[in-house]
Design a protein around this motif. Sequence first.
Motif, PDB file in Angstrom:
ATOM      1  N   VAL A  55       8.089   6.308  20.618  1.00 18.16           N
ATOM      2  CA  VAL A  55       8.032   6.447  19.160  1.00 18.16           C
ATOM      3  C   VAL A  55       8.649   5.217  18.489  1.00 18.16           C
ATOM      4  CG1 VAL A  55       8.955   7.745  17.197  1.00 18.16           C
ATOM      5  CG2 VAL A  55       7.964   8.967  19.143  1.00 18.16           C
ATOM      6  N   GLY A  56       9.743   4.709  19.065  1.00 17.74           N
ATOM      7  CA  GLY A  56      10.366   3.507  18.521  1.00 17.74           C
ATOM      8  C   GLY A  56       9.416   2.325  18.518  1.00 17.74           C
ATOM      9  N   LEU A  57       8.686   2.158  19.610  1.00 12.80           N
ATOM     10  CA  LEU A  57       7.718   1.065  19.699  1.00 12.80           C
ATOM     11  C   LEU A  57       6.571   1.252  18.702  1.00 12.80           C
ATOM     12  CD1 LEU A  57       7.586   0.668  23.589  1.00 12.80           C
ATOM     13  CD2 LEU A  57       8.569  -0.953  21.953  1.00 12.80           C
ATOM     14  N   VAL A  58       6.093   2.490  18.576  1.00  8.73           N
ATOM     15  CA  VAL A  58       5.016   2.781  17.623  1.00  8.73           C
ATOM     16  C   VAL A  58       5.481   2.514  16.190  1.00  8.73           C
ATOM     17  CG1 VAL A  58       3.607   4.620  16.628  1.00  8.73           C
ATOM     18  CG2 VAL A  58       3.828   4.434  19.114  1.00  8.73           C
ATOM     19  N   CYS A  59       6.703   2.933  15.873  1.00  8.52           N
ATOM     20  CA  CYS A  59       7.249   2.711  14.530  1.00  8.52           C
ATOM     21  C   CYS A  59       7.388   1.221  14.233  1.00  8.52           C
ATOM     22  CB  CYS A  59       8.602   3.407  14.383  1.00  8.52           C
ATOM     23  SG  CYS A  59       8.506   5.215  14.340  1.00  8.52           S
ATOM     24  N   PHE A  60       7.766   0.461  15.244  1.00  6.00           N
ATOM     25  CA  PHE A  60       7.862  -0.995  15.078  1.00  6.00           C
ATOM     26  C   PHE A  60       6.495  -1.582  14.737  1.00  6.00           C
ATOM     27  CE2 PHE A  60       7.253  -5.154  17.114  1.00  6.00           C
ATOM     28  CZ  PHE A  60       8.161  -5.911  16.388  1.00  6.00           C
ATOM     29  N   VAL A  61       5.474  -1.187  15.486  1.00  6.66           N
ATOM     30  CA  VAL A  61       4.118  -1.693  15.242  1.00  6.66           C
ATOM     31  C   VAL A  61       3.636  -1.287  13.853  1.00  6.66           C
ATOM     32  CG1 VAL A  61       1.711  -1.542  15.969  1.00  6.66           C
ATOM     33  CG2 VAL A  61       3.512  -1.758  17.690  1.00  6.66           C
ATOM     34  N   ILE A  62       3.908  -0.044  13.464  1.00 10.29           N
ATOM     35  CA  ILE A  62       3.509   0.431  12.136  1.00 10.29           C
ATOM     36  C   ILE A  62       4.163  -0.418  11.049  1.00 10.29           C
ATOM     37  CG2 ILE A  62       3.767   2.327  10.479  1.00 10.29           C
ATOM     38  CD1 ILE A  62       3.412   4.257  12.849  1.00 10.29           C
ATOM     39  N   LYS A  63       5.438  -0.729  11.240  1.00  7.80           N
ATOM     40  CA  LYS A  63       6.133  -1.531  10.227  1.00  7.80           C
ATOM     41  C   LYS A  63       5.537  -2.920  10.122  1.00  7.80           C
ATOM     42  CE  LYS A  63      10.551  -3.007   8.458  1.00  7.80           C
ATOM     43  NZ  LYS A  63      11.996  -2.800   8.448  1.00  7.80           N
ATOM     44  N   VAL A  64       5.209  -3.526  11.263  1.00  8.80           N
ATOM     45  CA  VAL A  64       4.590  -4.855  11.248  1.00  8.80           C
ATOM     46  C   VAL A  64       3.276  -4.811  10.476  1.00  8.80           C
ATOM     47  CG1 VAL A  64       3.499  -6.627  12.671  1.00  8.80           C
ATOM     48  CG2 VAL A  64       5.676  -5.626  13.391  1.00  8.80           C
TER      49      VAL A  64
ATOM     50  N   VAL B  27       2.275  -2.535   8.191  1.00  9.46           N
ATOM     51  CA  VAL B  27       2.533  -2.267   6.772  1.00  9.46           C
ATOM     52  C   VAL B  27       3.040  -3.524   6.074  1.00  9.46           C
ATOM     53  CG1 VAL B  27       4.008  -0.987   5.162  1.00  9.46           C
ATOM     54  CG2 VAL B  27       2.958   0.199   7.098  1.00  9.46           C
ATOM     55  N   HIS B  28       3.962  -4.230   6.727  1.00  9.61           N
ATOM     56  CA  HIS B  28       4.522  -5.457   6.142  1.00  9.61           C
ATOM     57  C   HIS B  28       3.423  -6.495   5.929  1.00  9.61           C
ATOM     58  CE1 HIS B  28       8.053  -8.553   6.246  1.00  9.61           C
ATOM     59  NE2 HIS B  28       7.369  -8.583   5.130  1.00  9.61           N
ATOM     60  N   TYR B  29       2.594  -6.687   6.937  1.00  2.00           N
ATOM     61  CA  TYR B  29       1.507  -7.669   6.829  1.00  2.00           C
ATOM     62  C   TYR B  29       0.549  -7.297   5.704  1.00  2.00           C
ATOM     63  CZ  TYR B  29      -2.775 -10.214   7.843  1.00  2.00           C
ATOM     64  OH  TYR B  29      -3.901 -10.994   7.730  1.00  2.00           O
ATOM     65  N   ASN B  30       0.144  -6.036   5.640  1.00  2.00           N
ATOM     66  CA  ASN B  30      -0.811  -5.601   4.616  1.00  2.00           C
ATOM     67  C   ASN B  30      -0.241  -5.758   3.216  1.00  2.00           C
ATOM     68  OD1 ASN B  30      -2.830  -4.935   6.433  1.00  2.00           O
ATOM     69  ND2 ASN B  30      -2.207  -2.795   6.613  1.00  2.00           N
ATOM     70  N   ARG B  31       1.039  -5.442   3.055  1.00  2.00           N
ATOM     71  CA  ARG B  31       1.641  -5.556   1.723  1.00  2.00           C
ATOM     72  C   ARG B  31       1.760  -7.018   1.311  1.00  2.00           C
ATOM     73  NH1 ARG B  31       5.638  -0.870  -0.294  1.00  2.00           N
ATOM     74  NH2 ARG B  31       4.616   0.906   0.673  1.00  2.00           N
ATOM     75  N   ARG B  32       2.138  -7.879   2.246  1.00  2.13           N
ATOM     76  CA  ARG B  32       2.233  -9.302   1.930  1.00  2.13           C
ATOM     77  C   ARG B  32       0.856  -9.860   1.592  1.00  2.13           C
ATOM     78  NH1 ARG B  32       6.570 -12.523   3.273  1.00  2.13           N
ATOM     79  NH2 ARG B  32       5.146 -14.234   3.778  1.00  2.13           N
ATOM     80  N   HIS B  33      -0.158  -9.450   2.344  1.00  3.31           N
ATOM     81  CA  HIS B  33      -1.532  -9.913   2.085  1.00  3.31           C
ATOM     82  C   HIS B  33      -2.005  -9.438   0.717  1.00  3.31           C
ATOM     83  CE1 HIS B  33      -5.600 -11.198   2.969  1.00  3.31           C
ATOM     84  NE2 HIS B  33      -6.049 -10.001   2.613  1.00  3.31           N
ATOM     85  N   THR B  34      -1.705  -8.179   0.397  1.00  2.00           N
ATOM     86  CA  THR B  34      -2.099  -7.622  -0.901  1.00  2.00           C
ATOM     87  C   THR B  34      -1.394  -8.353  -2.037  1.00  2.00           C
ATOM     88  OG1 THR B  34      -2.459  -5.441   0.083  1.00  2.00           O
ATOM     89  CG2 THR B  34      -2.175  -5.533  -2.307  1.00  2.00           C
ATOM     90  N   LEU B  35      -0.094  -8.634  -1.832  1.00  2.00           N
ATOM     91  CA  LEU B  35       0.683  -9.334  -2.864  1.00  2.00           C
ATOM     92  C   LEU B  35       0.146 -10.737  -3.092  1.00  2.00           C
ATOM     93  CD1 LEU B  35       3.097  -9.412  -4.781  1.00  2.00           C
ATOM     94  CD2 LEU B  35       4.521 -10.153  -2.856  1.00  2.00           C
ATOM     95  N   LYS B  36      -0.163 -11.459  -2.004  1.00  2.00           N
ATOM     96  CA  LYS B  36      -0.702 -12.813  -2.140  1.00  2.00           C
ATOM     97  C   LYS B  36      -2.054 -12.797  -2.843  1.00  2.00           C
ATOM     98  CE  LYS B  36       1.633 -14.906   1.844  1.00  2.00           C
ATOM     99  NZ  LYS B  36       1.464 -15.527   3.184  1.00  2.00           N
ATOM    100  N   SER B  37      -2.884 -11.799  -2.518  1.00  2.00           N
ATOM    101  CA  SER B  37      -4.195 -11.682  -3.165  1.00  2.00           C
ATOM    102  C   SER B  37      -4.042 -11.415  -4.653  1.00  2.00           C
ATOM    103  CB  SER B  37      -5.005 -10.566  -2.499  1.00  2.00           C
ATOM    104  OG  SER B  37      -5.232 -10.833  -1.137  1.00  2.00           O
ATOM    105  N   HIS B  38      -3.058 -10.575  -4.996  1.00  2.00           N
ATOM    106  CA  HIS B  38      -2.803 -10.249  -6.399  1.00  2.00           C
ATOM    107  C   HIS B  38      -2.335 -11.481  -7.163  1.00  2.00           C
ATOM    108  CE1 HIS B  38      -1.751  -7.804  -9.859  1.00  2.00           C
ATOM    109  NE2 HIS B  38      -0.519  -8.310  -9.839  1.00  2.00           N
ATOM    110  N   ILE B  39      -1.427 -12.248  -6.545  1.00  2.00           N
ATOM    111  CA  ILE B  39      -0.920 -13.463  -7.185  1.00  2.00           C
ATOM    112  C   ILE B  39      -2.050 -14.473  -7.382  1.00  2.00           C
ATOM    113  CG2 ILE B  39       0.593 -15.467  -6.870  1.00  2.00           C
ATOM    114  CD1 ILE B  39       2.551 -13.604  -5.426  1.00  2.00           C
TER     115      ILE B  39
END
Length: 309
Positions: free
Chosen positions: A274-283, A285-297
């Motif tokens: 579960v720890g490994l899965v949560c790590f992957v999920i965070k990566v 989510v982080h990537y998608n949010r950064r990509h979305t933010l850059k696209s918005h900017i």
Amino acid sequence: MDSRDKAVLGLTIASPLVLIVTVVFNALSTIPTGNGDIFISNQVNLSAKYETDLTPDNYAFSIWSLIYVWQLAWIVYALTTICRRNIKGRVLLNPIVLPIWFYVSWIFSCIFNISWLFMFDREFLVGAFIVILLYALTGYAAMGFQAIATEKSKDEVRKYNSELELNVIYVIVQNGLATLFSWITIATFLSLSIALAYHNGGSMSVQDASTLSLSLLLVVVIVWSILENTVFFKYAHAIYAWYGVLVWAGIAILVKNYDIDNPNTPLTITIIGVGLVCFVIKVIVHYNRRHTLKSHILSNKVAALTTAM
């Protein structure tokens, strides 16, 4: 310099002294022969005496070397901000990313750290659990105050210092603290299993106490993963260290206590997975949010240029 600024300066200067005292007491508690009036026994003997299915293999405790190096690193960083200046003045105060309540909470966590050493040394098992729980909670409070200050001031950090400065805060300060307090979180559940299994003859068997503690740890990991990717994302988006600590501890627990007939073995494996899965999920989510933010900017810039034309 107003009273707040003086307090931040004073606490920053005091922080290495607090760390030194804490490290000295922790070192004394591990001396194999004991040390008279300070500690009756030592952590090695006590750990062997009160083993549960959460007790990790001895190699796991080498993580303390990394923890102390990382604590020293953020303190050295904090001290450099006293000497360095930007266009507004001392970097320490412009902006403040290590606020008063961060230091107060962190100092209390160090006090609870030392208090736990004495509690466990005297074998007050319930008291030791309560104190180490307070150690973890004050530590997370310190992390919270720091993360809020950073999120509030990140644009100023970029403007008056640099993007590198902000990344140093994320890597050295936030992940350094996360390494310590995630390890203490696991130690807290270990302490709970010890109190349940050994206090006054034990209210539960070692296996049952361990199952309860491991199950609670699993719940905490899942709940925190959900929270840090939603409600607390803007405060915790740069912190990954706790998943490394979780996997490190989980493997060490598995190495020491592996028994296919013990239900805590698959439960420990589940926690690691579960720890490994949560790590992957965070990566992700982080990537998608950064990509979305850059696209918005980028969209806003294009729209501004179009309007200007």
